[in-house]
Write a protein that holds these residues in place. Structure first.
Motif, PDB file in Angstrom:
ATOM      1  N   LEU A  14     -40.809-116.607  73.252  1.00  9.86           N
ATOM      2  CA  LEU A  14     -39.519-117.094  73.749  1.00  9.86           C
ATOM      3  C   LEU A  14     -39.701-117.731  75.126  1.00  9.86           C
ATOM      4  CD1 LEU A  14     -37.114-114.224  72.624  1.00  9.86           C
ATOM      5  CD2 LEU A  14     -37.686-116.352  71.430  1.00  9.86           C
ATOM      6  N   VAL A  15     -40.298-118.911  75.122  1.00 12.16           N
ATOM      7  CA  VAL A  15     -40.606-119.626  76.361  1.00 12.16           C
ATOM      8  C   VAL A  15     -39.310-120.099  77.029  1.00 12.16           C
ATOM      9  CG1 VAL A  15     -42.937-120.305  75.703  1.00 12.16           C
ATOM     10  CG2 VAL A  15     -41.016-121.727  75.003  1.00 12.16           C
ATOM     11  N   PRO A  16     -39.253-120.005  78.368  1.00  9.58           N
ATOM     12  CA  PRO A  16     -38.026-120.382  79.078  1.00  9.58           C
ATOM     13  C   PRO A  16     -37.867-121.895  79.207  1.00  9.58           C
ATOM     14  CG  PRO A  16     -39.683-119.672  80.649  1.00  9.58           C
ATOM     15  CD  PRO A  16     -40.275-119.470  79.269  1.00  9.58           C
ATOM     16  N   ALA A  17     -36.635-122.337  79.430  1.00 10.91           N
ATOM     17  CA  ALA A  17     -36.345-123.753  79.675  1.00 10.91           C
ATOM     18  C   ALA A  17     -37.158-124.207  80.893  1.00 10.91           C
ATOM     19  CB  ALA A  17     -34.853-123.931  79.910  1.00 10.91           C
ATOM     20  N   PRO A  18     -37.620-125.443  80.875  1.00  9.28           N
ATOM     21  CA  PRO A  18     -37.192-126.542  80.019  1.00  9.28           C
ATOM     22  C   PRO A  18     -37.862-126.565  78.645  1.00  9.28           C
ATOM     23  CG  PRO A  18     -38.779-127.371  81.584  1.00  9.28           C
ATOM     24  CD  PRO A  18     -38.562-125.913  81.913  1.00  9.28           C
TER      25      PRO A  18
END
Length: 161
Positions: free
Chosen positions: A44-48
């Motif tokens: 679950l990589v963060p934005a962007p």
């Protein structure tokens, strides 16, 4: 089936897919002993960056994450990872996820997409990527320990956008 942004409430549907793919040890160079919390942090990589699910109603059939391959001078090249549930493989879920990744990379202004570690024995993924225009730039021989085939190569695959 729809491809949509993943939310925190999708993790219970994503985790079994990640766990199965990683513990199979056939297509991803991830530690098969990784914990659920480690997997969640890694997937679950963060934005962007972006994480999506391929879903049929509430059922998660597959998932992908996508991001800049490298920071700074390499940030114009996208990368990503895709996983499909065991019972949905061969039904077009992988193709839908790759097409979504390509569309996202184009919208985001990336110049290319690079997959860093495509296991050479993962012929279905390789055929899919090649059918969408990816080429193999090179192979790191013996870089992946396959549970049946032994040491096999990891391909670097590239799509110019």
């Amino acid at each position: 089936m729809t491809i949509r942004e993943a939310g925190a409430d999708d993790w219970p549907g994503i985790w079994p897919i990640v766990r199965d793919v990683v513990t199979e040890q056939r297509t991803f160079p991830y530690d098969p002993a990784m914990s659920e919390s480690e997997a969640r942090r890694q997937w679950l990589v963060p934005a962007p960056a972006r994480v999506v699910v391929a879903a049929e109603g509430d059922r998660v059939l597959g998932t992908a994450n996508m991001y800049a391959n490298r920071p700074g001078p390499g940030s114009h090249v996208a990368s990503g990872s895709l996983m499909v549930s065991r019972d949905a493989r061969g039904s077009g879920v992988g193709r839908a996820l790759v097409l979504d990744l390509i569309a996202w990379a184009r919208r985001a202004g990336f110049a290319a997409i690079q997959f860093n570690a495509v296991v050479e024995t993962n012929v279905h993924a390789i055929r899919l990527y090649e059918s969408l225009g990816f080429v193999t730039l090179g192979v790191a021989p013996g870089a992946f320990r396959h549970p049946v085939e032994g040491r096999v190569g990891l391909r670097i695959m590239w799509l110019e956008l």
